[in-house]
Scaffold this motif. Structure first.
Motif, short mmCIF file in Angstrom:
data_model
loop_
_atom_site.label_atom_id
_atom_site.label_comp_id
_atom_site.label_asym_id
_atom_site.label_seq_id
_atom_site.Cartn_x
_atom_site.Cartn_y
_atom_site.Cartn_z
N GLU A 38 131.31 29.74 43.43
CA GLU A 38 130.76 30.83 44.24
C GLU A 38 131.89 31.54 45.02
OE1 GLU A 38 127.63 30.64 47.67
OE2 GLU A 38 126.77 29.68 45.87
N ASP A 39 132.78 30.74 45.64
CA ASP A 39 133.92 31.30 46.37
C ASP A 39 134.82 32.10 45.41
OD1 ASP A 39 133.03 30.19 48.69
OD2 ASP A 39 134.51 28.57 48.76
N ALA A 40 135.05 31.55 44.22
CA ALA A 40 135.90 32.22 43.24
C ALA A 40 135.27 33.55 42.83
CB ALA A 40 136.12 31.33 42.02
N GLU A 41 133.95 33.57 42.63
CA GLU A 41 133.26 34.81 42.27
C GLU A 41 133.37 35.83 43.41
OE1 GLU A 41 129.26 34.12 40.90
OE2 GLU A 41 129.95 32.74 39.35
N ALA A 45 135.23 39.31 43.10
CA ALA A 45 134.53 40.57 43.39
C ALA A 45 135.28 41.37 44.45
CB ALA A 45 133.10 40.29 43.85
N GLU A 46 135.79 40.71 45.49
CA GLU A 46 136.54 41.40 46.55
C GLU A 46 137.83 41.99 45.99
OE1 GLU A 46 137.83 43.28 49.68
OE2 GLU A 46 135.83 42.42 49.54
N ARG A 47 138.51 41.24 45.13
CA ARG A 47 139.73 41.74 44.50
C ARG A 47 139.42 42.95 43.62
NH1 ARG A 47 143.27 36.92 44.24
NH2 ARG A 47 143.76 36.64 46.44
N GLU A 48 138.33 42.88 42.86
CA GLU A 48 137.93 44.00 42.02
C GLU A 48 137.65 45.24 42.88
OE1 GLU A 48 134.63 42.54 39.73
OE2 GLU A 48 135.93 41.68 38.19
N ARG A 49 136.94 45.04 44.02
CA ARG A 49 136.68 46.16 44.93
C ARG A 49 137.99 46.72 45.49
NH1 ARG A 49 132.22 42.79 46.37
NH2 ARG A 49 133.39 41.91 48.11
#
Length: 193
Positions: A38-41, A45-49
């Protein structure tokens, strides 16, 4: 109860307890793995944003830079066209000859002469190619003499030591005045603004 039975009961109890600890450990491991996933996802997601924001920012900067460069090129092209038009007009003015040149030169000299009422000696300067024309015209003006040449398209520069006045009525000065006054209209007409 025999010792063997007690030992077997203790072993069964130890096995059951070991199985219980193993199940708890597996459950804890599954929970930790699930949290980590969950943390990795979330991190992904934050990195993608963040990458999307950076891409958008770089795209905006590139677009803004391209628009500025296009605007500068457009302004430079307009400046070149205006310079070309100015050069053509200047050449057309320089090419004025005959009666029209004499008429314009007389009008400019008349306008300048108004500034020198009462002066005994007035010096007139003109374009080298107008020497004969100016000599002929100045015969009609008392106290006015052709005193030399000026690098100009035509017209006259008139001055007097008595009044310390100089009037520049050359074709060049008239052209520049008109050009400055009409530049906006010329630009609008050329570029349909």
């Amino acid at each position: 109860m025999s010792l063997e039975t007690v030992v077997e009961d203790i072993r069964d109890e130890a096995r059951a307890r070991a199985e219980e600890i193993r199940e708890e450990a597996e459950a804890e491991a599954d929970r930790i793995v699930a949290e980590a996933e969950e943390d990795a996802e979330e991190i992904l997601a934050e990195r993608e944003r963040a990458v999307e924001r950076q891409i958008e920012q770089e795209r905006e900067q590139t677009l803004s830079s391209a628009k500025l460069e296009a605007k500068q090129q457009r302004l430079e092209a307009r400046r070149d066209v205006l310079e070309d038009v100015h050069d053509r007009v200047e050449q057309a003015v320089a090419d004025i000859d005959g009666d029209e040149r004499e008429e314009l030169t007389r009008a400019l000299l008349d306008a300048a002469a108004e500034e020198f009422d009462g002066d005994d000696s007035v010096a007139v300067y003109g374009a080298p190619q107008d020497e004969a024309l100016l000599t002929e015209i100045l015969a009609d003006y008392d106290g006015f003499t052709l005193d030399g040449e000026r690098d100009c398209l035509g017209g006259v520069v008139v001055e007097s030591e008595t009044s310390r006045v100089r009037v520049n009525n050359t074709f060049d000065s008239i052209l520049e005045g008109v050009w400055e006054d009409e530049l906006k209209a010329i630009s609008s007409r050329l570029f349909d603004q």
